[in-house]
Write a protein that holds these residues in place. Structure first.
Motif, PDB file in Angstrom:
ATOM      1  N   MET A  77      -9.693   1.709  -6.499  1.00 34.55           N
ATOM      2  CA  MET A  77     -10.488   1.155  -5.398  1.00 34.55           C
ATOM      3  C   MET A  77     -11.640   2.089  -5.037  1.00 34.55           C
ATOM      4  O   MET A  77     -12.757   1.632  -4.753  1.00 34.55           O
ATOM      5  N   GLN A  78     -11.379   3.402  -5.051  1.00 34.91           N
ATOM      6  CA  GLN A  78     -12.436   4.356  -4.746  1.00 34.91           C
ATOM      7  C   GLN A  78     -13.508   4.350  -5.826  1.00 34.91           C
ATOM      8  O   GLN A  78     -14.708   4.471  -5.538  1.00 34.91           O
ATOM      9  N   THR A  79     -13.070   4.209  -7.080  1.00 38.90           N
ATOM     10  CA  THR A  79     -14.029   4.179  -8.190  1.00 38.90           C
ATOM     11  C   THR A  79     -14.935   2.948  -8.086  1.00 38.90           C
ATOM     12  O   THR A  79     -16.159   3.030  -8.274  1.00 38.90           O
ATOM     13  N   GLU A  80     -14.344   1.778  -7.803  1.00 36.32           N
ATOM     14  CA  GLU A  80     -15.111   0.536  -7.711  1.00 36.32           C
ATOM     15  C   GLU A  80     -15.806   0.380  -6.355  1.00 36.32           C
ATOM     16  O   GLU A  80     -16.652  -0.502  -6.184  1.00 36.32           O
ATOM     17  N   ASN A  81     -15.397   1.231  -5.394  1.00 32.16           N
ATOM     18  CA  ASN A  81     -16.012   1.235  -4.062  1.00 32.16           C
ATOM     19  C   ASN A  81     -15.940  -0.144  -3.388  1.00 32.16           C
ATOM     20  O   ASN A  81     -16.903  -0.603  -2.765  1.00 32.16           O
ATOM     21  N   LYS A  82     -14.800  -0.835  -3.555  1.00 29.92           N
ATOM     22  CA  LYS A  82     -14.603  -2.104  -2.879  1.00 29.92           C
ATOM     23  C   LYS A  82     -13.115  -2.403  -2.748  1.00 29.92           C
ATOM     24  O   LYS A  82     -12.291  -1.880  -3.495  1.00 29.92           O
ATOM     25  N   ILE A  83     -12.800  -3.232  -1.736  1.00 27.26           N
ATOM     26  CA  ILE A  83     -11.415  -3.656  -1.524  1.00 27.26           C
ATOM     27  C   ILE A  83     -11.357  -5.168  -1.731  1.00 27.26           C
ATOM     28  O   ILE A  83     -11.697  -5.951  -0.844  1.00 27.26           O
ATOM     29  N   SER A  84     -10.924  -5.556  -2.910  1.00 29.46           N
ATOM     30  CA  SER A  84     -10.869  -6.974  -3.252  1.00 29.46           C
ATOM     31  C   SER A  84      -9.555  -7.587  -2.787  1.00 29.46           C
ATOM     32  O   SER A  84      -8.583  -6.874  -2.521  1.00 29.46           O
ATOM     33  N   PRO A  85      -9.480  -8.937  -2.681  1.00 30.57           N
ATOM     34  CA  PRO A  85      -8.208  -9.601  -2.332  1.00 30.57           C
ATOM     35  C   PRO A  85      -7.097  -9.242  -3.304  1.00 30.57           C
ATOM     36  O   PRO A  85      -5.926  -9.146  -2.906  1.00 30.57           O
ATOM     37  N   TYR A  86      -7.457  -8.990  -4.550  1.00 30.06           N
ATOM     38  CA  TYR A  86      -6.449  -8.625  -5.562  1.00 30.06           C
ATOM     39  C   TYR A  86      -5.780  -7.309  -5.192  1.00 30.06           C
ATOM     40  O   TYR A  86      -4.545  -7.175  -5.222  1.00 30.06           O
ATOM     41  N   TYR A  87      -6.616  -6.296  -4.851  1.00 30.54           N
ATOM     42  CA  TYR A  87      -6.071  -4.981  -4.511  1.00 30.54           C
ATOM     43  C   TYR A  87      -5.258  -5.047  -3.218  1.00 30.54           C
ATOM     44  O   TYR A  87      -4.231  -4.365  -3.078  1.00 30.54           O
ATOM     45  N   ARG A  88      -5.718  -5.862  -2.244  1.00 30.92           N
ATOM     46  CA  ARG A  88      -4.960  -6.004  -0.998  1.00 30.92           C
ATOM     47  C   ARG A  88      -3.553  -6.553  -1.270  1.00 30.92           C
ATOM     48  O   ARG A  88      -2.557  -6.036  -0.755  1.00 30.92           O
ATOM     49  N   THR A  89      -3.492  -7.582  -2.077  1.00 30.49           N
ATOM     50  CA  THR A  89      -2.193  -8.198  -2.399  1.00 30.49           C
ATOM     51  C   THR A  89      -1.307  -7.229  -3.160  1.00 30.49           C
ATOM     52  O   THR A  89      -0.099  -7.098  -2.896  1.00 30.49           O
ATOM     53  N   LYS A  90      -1.936  -6.534  -4.129  1.00 30.98           N
ATOM     54  CA  LYS A  90      -1.159  -5.597  -4.945  1.00 30.98           C
ATOM     55  C   LYS A  90      -0.607  -4.465  -4.087  1.00 30.98           C
ATOM     56  O   LYS A  90       0.585  -4.105  -4.193  1.00 30.98           O
ATOM     57  N   LEU A  91      -1.460  -3.884  -3.222  1.00 30.40           N
ATOM     58  CA  LEU A  91      -1.006  -2.769  -2.392  1.00 30.40           C
ATOM     59  C   LEU A  91       0.063  -3.212  -1.400  1.00 30.40           C
ATOM     60  O   LEU A  91       1.015  -2.465  -1.131  1.00 30.40           O
ATOM     61  N   ARG A  92      -0.080  -4.421  -0.856  1.00 30.02           N
ATOM     62  CA  ARG A  92       0.940  -4.917   0.076  1.00 30.02           C
ATOM     63  C   ARG A  92       2.295  -4.967  -0.614  1.00 30.02           C
ATOM     64  O   ARG A  92       3.315  -4.574  -0.042  1.00 30.02           O
ATOM     65  N   GLY A  93       2.324  -5.455  -1.834  1.00 29.61           N
ATOM     66  CA  GLY A  93       3.577  -5.531  -2.583  1.00 29.61           C
ATOM     67  C   GLY A  93       4.123  -4.149  -2.915  1.00 29.61           C
ATOM     68  O   GLY A  93       5.333  -3.894  -2.793  1.00 29.61           O
ATOM     69  N   LEU A  94       3.234  -3.215  -3.327  1.00 34.91           N
ATOM     70  CA  LEU A  94       3.670  -1.853  -3.671  1.00 34.91           C
ATOM     71  C   LEU A  94       4.232  -1.128  -2.450  1.00 34.91           C
ATOM     72  O   LEU A  94       5.264  -0.440  -2.533  1.00 34.91           O
ATOM     73  N   TYR A  95       3.559  -1.256  -1.305  1.00 39.22           N
ATOM     74  CA  TYR A  95       4.022  -0.573  -0.093  1.00 39.22           C
ATOM     75  C   TYR A  95       5.330  -1.182   0.410  1.00 39.22           C
ATOM     76  O   TYR A  95       6.209  -0.459   0.927  1.00 39.22           O
TER      77      TYR A  95
END
Length: 557
Positions: A77-95
């Motif tokens: 996310m830091q490399t791409e400098n954006k928070i996409s819906p994909y990353y939000r969903t993925k992080l929610r599941g990981l956490y």
């Protein structure tokens, strides 16, 4: 003063004892049966604890992969400098998974803590049952009066090992956690440590540290033993004269409400005693492992309270002065007897000491060198740590010194010696080689004798009184009685630490030995008056007990 957390002495809850007696009061075999049952249960619990520890490690290893994924996702996310819906969903599941993993590991750890508490409880039950029954096995002999020093050490260990209360989210600390008092109907169990208000020998009343023996519901009275003289002084006291001590530490980071607050009035165990005195909280603990800092009531101070640090030092200083005076008198008596050739029955004439015994005594002597404790603003005196003696200083009979003498092969070396006498007329010492007491005596000029330190320097308060890194010194080589040139590798970091030094040794490529530990007492400054002194030459000299291979430069006396 080493302030201890008020009311911290405790023993884990005791299971009900199954000892029975016959009508004549004799102990029955049920004690032996209970003992076997307890041993069997302890063995089971240890096996279960081992399995829980393995499960904890397995759970931690299993969850590690998920934590790595969380970290990598954040990096992307830091490399791409954006928070996409994909990353939000993925992080929610990981956490969500990480939270479940953490709760699973936490549950296993709580089960392990419960097992440990039960094991400690069973061990305490065995001890109390044996004490009541008067029966002990070979590994648990009947207790004799305990030396005070041993008792103080055990009390300190008991305070340090008081378990930390760890509740589930939302749980409130229970009674007897930190500052939270016991409930109104609480009854301390046999073996529990309590503060007990008793009459002293002079008729005054005081709060002492005691151990519960029993409680009578018929009379509402406790029987307690003074912890300082177990089995010799027993008190029968009403409930209001007994205060149960905490069974858990409170965590300042999660349960600050369970701590005594600044300037709150408490009863606190005075360091190195078994008595409680009134005190004000000066500083509550900031971390779970911290102690309280308290101000004891003391009318000798203008504000009526002792300083949090200086009072203990003042009391300790008085005690140290008395100890030093006693040691000095004993040493004078020993030296006088040695000179006169008179010994009493308890001090027979000394024979040549075995080398192993001598090395042990030298090590003990180095370890027991007193720590210099000054008043605020005081500077360390001469012969404290690295500070040399004053120019007109004369060592007293019995003092340990480094002495430059001629060896049997004609070479000169610095040896550990004991002063016998000093002549002001000739300015010369008579000293005995410590390695062969009474067999080899040397008459030496003052510049051939260097007094050794009389106090340790405290690295935390007086670092200027220590030898510094890479400073050249004379140091006693381990397991010998000879001094050799060395470089300071690491100075002490704490009062109880030794120096780490590098002895000069040409058998190594860089000219120095690997680091070796040397006590503060056995180092001294390497000055101009011993220039030309030779260095340590390899392991052969250690085996030969410090015989030098080189020679000293010629020197006229």
């Amino acid at each position: 003063m080493e302030e201890r957390e008020p009311h911290v002495m405790k023993i884990e809850p005791l299971l009900e004892s199954s000892i029975s007696t016959n009508p004549s009061g004799r102990k029955c075999s049920s004690y032996s049966m209970a003992l076997v049952s307890a041993d069997s249960r302890i063995a089971e619990l240890l096996t279960e604890l081992h399995q829980l520890i393995k499960q904890t490690q397995e759970e931690r290893s299993r969850s590690e992969h998920n934590l790595v994924n969380i970290q990598k996702t954040h990096e992307r996310m830091q490399t791409e400098n954006k928070i996409s819906p994909y990353y939000r969903t993925k992080l929610r599941g990981l956490y969500t998974t990480a939270k479940a993993d953490a709760e699973a590991e936490c549950n296993i750890l709580r089960k392990a803590l419960d097992k440990i508490a039960e094991i400690k409880s069973l061990l305490e039950e065995r001890r109390i049952a044996a004490k009541i029954a008067g029966l002990y096995n070979d590994s648990e002999p009947p207790r004799k009066t305990m030396r005070r020093g041993v008792l103080m050490t055990l009390l300190q260990q008991s305070a340090m090992t008081l378990p930390l209360w760890i509740g589930k989210p939302g749980d409130k600390p229970p009674p007897l956690c930190g500052a939270i008092p016991a409930s109104g109907d609480y009854v301390a169990k046999p073996g529990d440590k309590v503060a007990a208000r008793v009459k002293a020998m002079d008729g005054d009343e005081q709060w002492i540290l005691a151990e519960v023996v029993s409680y009578s519901h018929a009379t509402n009275k406790y029987e307690v033993d003074d912890i300082d003289e177990e089995g010799k002084e027993r008190h029968t006291l009403s409930r209001r004269r007994v205060i149960p001590l905490p069974q858990w530490k409170a965590n300042p980071e999660t349960d600050p409400e369970a701590l005594f607050q600044k300037e709150q009035l408490v009863l606190a165990l005075y360091p190195q005693t078994t008595c409680f005195y009134r005190a004000l909280i000066h500083t509550p603990p900031q971390r779970p492992q911290d102690d309280y800092s308290v101000l004891f009531e003391d009318t000798s101070y203008a504000d009526g309270y002792s300083p949090p640090l200086n009072v203990a030092q003042s009391i300790l200083r008085k005690a140290l002065d008395k100890i030093a005076e006693i040691k000095s008198l004993l040493e004078e008596r020993r030296i006088a007897a040695k000179i006169a050739g008179l010994y009493n029955d308890s001090e027979p004439p000394r024979k040549t000491m075995r080398r192993g015994v001598l090395m042990t005594l030298l090590q003990q002597s180095a370890m027991t060198l007193p720590l210099w404790i000054g008043k605020p603003g005081d500077k360390p005196p001469p012969l404290c740590g690295a500070i040399p003696a004053s120019g007109d200083y004369v060592a007293k009979p019995g003092d340990k010194v480094a002495a430059r003498v001629k060896a049997m092969d004609g070479d000169e070396q610095w040896i550990l010696a004991e002063v016998v006498s000093y002549s002001h007329a000739t300015n010369k010492y008579e000293v005995d080689d410590i390695d062969e007491e009474g067999k080899e005596r040397h008459t030496l000029s003052r510049r051939r004798v260097i007094p050794l330190p009389q106090w340790k320097a405290n690295p935390e308060t007086d670092p200027e009184a220590l030898f510094q890194k890479e400073q050249l010194v004379l140091a006693l080589y381990p397991q010998t009685t000879c001094f050799y040139r060395a470089l300071i590798h690491t100075p002490p970091q704490r009062p109880q630490d030794d120096y780490s030094v590098l002895f000069e040794d040409t058998s190594y490529a860089d000219g120095y030995s690997p680091p070796l530990n040397v006590a503060q007492r056995m180092l001294m400054e390497h000055g101009d008056r011993w220039n030309g002194w030779c260095s340590l030459q390899g392991m052969q000299m250690v085996i030969c007990l410090g015989v030098l291979l080189g020679t000293f430069c010629s020197e006229q006396y």
